[in-house]
Motif scaffolding. Structure first.
Motif, PDB file in Angstrom:
ATOM      1  N   ALA A 119    -104.864  70.293 -22.857  1.00  0.00           N
ATOM      2  CA  ALA A 119    -104.282  69.415 -23.875  1.00  0.00           C
ATOM      3  C   ALA A 119    -103.284  70.184 -24.737  1.00  0.00           C
ATOM      4  O   ALA A 119    -102.211  69.665 -25.082  1.00  0.00           O
ATOM      5  CB  ALA A 119    -105.392  68.812 -24.738  1.00  0.00           C
ATOM      6  N   LEU A 120    -103.611  71.427 -25.068  1.00  0.00           N
ATOM      7  CA  LEU A 120    -102.714  72.245 -25.878  1.00  0.00           C
ATOM      8  C   LEU A 120    -101.395  72.491 -25.161  1.00  0.00           C
ATOM      9  O   LEU A 120    -100.316  72.388 -25.763  1.00  0.00           O
ATOM     10  CB  LEU A 120    -103.406  73.567 -26.205  1.00  0.00           C
ATOM     11  CG  LEU A 120    -102.649  74.554 -27.077  1.00  0.00           C
ATOM     12  CD1 LEU A 120    -102.333  73.954 -28.443  1.00  0.00           C
ATOM     13  CD2 LEU A 120    -103.448  75.843 -27.238  1.00  0.00           C
ATOM     14  N   VAL A 123     -99.322  69.182 -25.215  1.00  0.00           N
ATOM     15  CA  VAL A 123     -98.718  68.863 -26.511  1.00  0.00           C
ATOM     16  C   VAL A 123     -97.634  69.872 -26.865  1.00  0.00           C
ATOM     17  O   VAL A 123     -96.635  69.529 -27.503  1.00  0.00           O
ATOM     18  CB  VAL A 123     -99.818  68.817 -27.595  1.00  0.00           C
ATOM     19  CG1 VAL A 123     -99.201  68.632 -28.983  1.00  0.00           C
ATOM     20  CG2 VAL A 123    -100.791  67.683 -27.303  1.00  0.00           C
ATOM     21  N   ILE A 137    -103.484  68.129 -32.241  1.00  0.00           N
ATOM     22  CA  ILE A 137    -104.545  67.614 -31.368  1.00  0.00           C
ATOM     23  C   ILE A 137    -105.797  67.306 -32.182  1.00  0.00           C
ATOM     24  O   ILE A 137    -106.386  66.222 -32.061  1.00  0.00           O
ATOM     25  CB  ILE A 137    -104.865  68.635 -30.258  1.00  0.00           C
ATOM     26  CG1 ILE A 137    -103.699  68.746 -29.284  1.00  0.00           C
ATOM     27  CG2 ILE A 137    -106.142  68.241 -29.504  1.00  0.00           C
ATOM     28  CD1 ILE A 137    -103.839  69.889 -28.299  1.00  0.00           C
ATOM     29  N   SER A 138    -106.205  68.253 -33.016  1.00  0.00           N
ATOM     30  CA  SER A 138    -107.417  68.048 -33.793  1.00  0.00           C
ATOM     31  C   SER A 138    -107.255  66.928 -34.811  1.00  0.00           C
ATOM     32  O   SER A 138    -108.195  66.166 -35.058  1.00  0.00           O
ATOM     33  CB  SER A 138    -107.826  69.350 -34.492  1.00  0.00           C
ATOM     34  OG  SER A 138    -108.274  70.303 -33.544  1.00  0.00           O
ATOM     35  N   ALA A 141    -107.290  63.613 -32.763  1.00  0.00           N
ATOM     36  CA  ALA A 141    -108.616  63.434 -32.178  1.00  0.00           C
ATOM     37  C   ALA A 141    -109.648  63.131 -33.252  1.00  0.00           C
ATOM     38  O   ALA A 141    -110.537  62.291 -33.062  1.00  0.00           O
ATOM     39  CB  ALA A 141    -109.017  64.683 -31.398  1.00  0.00           C
ATOM     40  N   LEU A 187    -111.721  67.219 -30.516  1.00  0.00           N
ATOM     41  CA  LEU A 187    -111.356  66.605 -29.240  1.00  0.00           C
ATOM     42  C   LEU A 187    -112.605  66.131 -28.491  1.00  0.00           C
ATOM     43  O   LEU A 187    -112.598  65.046 -27.893  1.00  0.00           O
ATOM     44  CB  LEU A 187    -110.568  67.599 -28.391  1.00  0.00           C
ATOM     45  CG  LEU A 187    -110.054  67.081 -27.043  1.00  0.00           C
ATOM     46  CD1 LEU A 187    -109.172  65.859 -27.226  1.00  0.00           C
ATOM     47  CD2 LEU A 187    -109.302  68.176 -26.292  1.00  0.00           C
TER      48      LEU A 187
END
Length: 406
Positions: A119-120, A123, A137-138, A141, A187
């Protein structure tokens, strides 16, 4: 999950989380309503608070010490501990240049599952700064997670206020800083909680697909799978519903695929487990041995005081987990009890405890139980905020300044 921890000494010193499932809700119920907007507003306000704390840490604790005239970079407080492992995996993969466990000084990065690094990397294609990508992301999420948690709480407690209270207790919990860091907790919850919500609505294909993704982020996804299987077995009634049973094999696909990948590179089907053992002492010990070793590290003055304090927190978190399982079993909430028990067993049978306080973030039955209790005893919410708020800030500053925070 693995965490960075101090070196092991050369010689060791001596209320229910779900009610009976209702039929699947119509699609419109997934849309945000007024209660959801209040939960999101609470989430945004707490994000402002934690990022304000991180900004103050940049000025109060600069990397160059007391003589620094410039603060650290905006994201420097967040680039701590496990983040470096996720970053290296996202940048270089698991075995760059043929390096691996056979290489001197190997960092045991295969102990970290690929979901978050993937995911990192995705993004980062849009957000060039790696730490900013992790924070984004965090943040996103976490928003999904609190919405799902609030709906699960309202479904169980049958009270509109329950969702807000449950989310408040989670967001002010002592280790809540890890929901904002570029770590896996947010996540995982963004996948696991909607999976549980889908299971409550008898949407087993969606529950299985989300649990599969959760299993690619944290090994805790396997405990979620066990809870989903038990929930299915104890609630499925019709022959039509039992035809959905094969979907519950899907969440095992992610860890199986990762094991196959590691075997293809290392020749070891248990490479993930062996990396955990090498880097984080997660070889098997009996529960009483693990408790004794943690107690010695916490109270026998054999570790620096900062580490010892965190081991004291590990012991408290273990007791909280055990105390949570008891009412879940008493009220026959078997799936939730199984989920928490498996987590406690996995974290409580290593050389010593690590990551248990962080893992409380993933125990959604705990936050729902506290919310239910506070609805019966109004003073509990005030007491919780007054006690947990300062503790949450203390752990946040500990982590953001680069000290070990579990």
């Amino acid at each position: 999950m693995p965490v960075s921890a101090p070196p092991r000494p050369a010689v060791a010193p001596g209320p229910p989380a779900s009610a009976p499932c209702a039929p699947a809700a119509p699609y419109r119920r997934w849309r945000p309503g007024p209660d959801d907007r209040e939960v999101l507003w609470l989430y945004v306000l707490t994000r402002v608070g934690i990022w304000t704390t991180a900004g103050a840490v940049r000025w109060l604790f600069p990397a160059d010490g007391d003589r620094a005239v410039r603060p650290g970079s905006l994201f420097s407080p967040w680039e701590r501990w496990d983040w470096s492992h996720y970053l290296r995996i996202a940048q270089d993969g698991y075995f760059p240049g043929g390096a691996g466990p056979w290489t001197a000084g190997w960092d045991n990065r295969e102990a970290f599952l690929p979901g978050f690094p993937l995911a990192l990397r995705a993004v980062h294609a849009v957000v060039p700064h790696w730490a900013a990508a992790g924070a984004l992301i965090s943040f996103l999420a976490g928003g999904v997670a609190v919405l799902a948690l609030a709906r699960i709480a309202r479904h169980h407690l049958r009270d509109a206020e329950a969702g807000r209270r449950t989310v408040l207790f989670l967001l002010l919990s002592p280790c809540a800083v890890f929901l904002a860091a570029g770590y896996t907790e947010a996540l995982f919850l963004a996948l696991a909680l909607p999976a549980w919500l889908a299971a409550q609505r008898r949407n087993w294909p969606a529950a299985a697909a989300l649990a599969c993704l959760a299993s690619s982020v944290r090994a805790t996804g396997l405990f979620l799978l066990a809870a989903l299987v038990l929930l299915f077995a104890t609630t499925a009634r019709s022959r039509r519903e039992w035809r959905s049973a094969p979907w519950l094999l899907l969440p095992a696909l992610a860890p199986a695929a990762y094991s196959w990948f590691l075997h293809a590179r290392t020749g070891d089907w248990n490479a993930w487990k062996h990396a955990q053992e090498r880097g984080w002492y997660r070889d098997f010990h009996t529960p009483w041995e693990a408790w004794t070793n943690t107690w010695n590290a916490a109270f026998h003055h054999v570790q620096p005081t900062g580490y010892a304090l965190m081991w004291q927190a590990e012991l408290v978190a273990m007791l909280v987990g055990i105390a949570l399982v008891v009412p879940l079993v008493r009220r026959r909430q078997w799936p939730e009890a199984l989920y928490v028990t498996l987590t406690l067993w996995a974290l409580g049978t290593s050389y010593w405890y690590t990551s248990i306080p962080r893992s409380t973030l993933l125990w959604w039955p705990l936050w729902i139980a506290l919310a239910g209790w506070s609805l019966r005893r109004p003073g509990l919410r005030t007491a919780y905020v007054c006690i947990a708020g300062p503790l949450s800030t203390l752990v946040a500053v500990t982590f953001l300044t680069g000290r070990w925070a579990g």
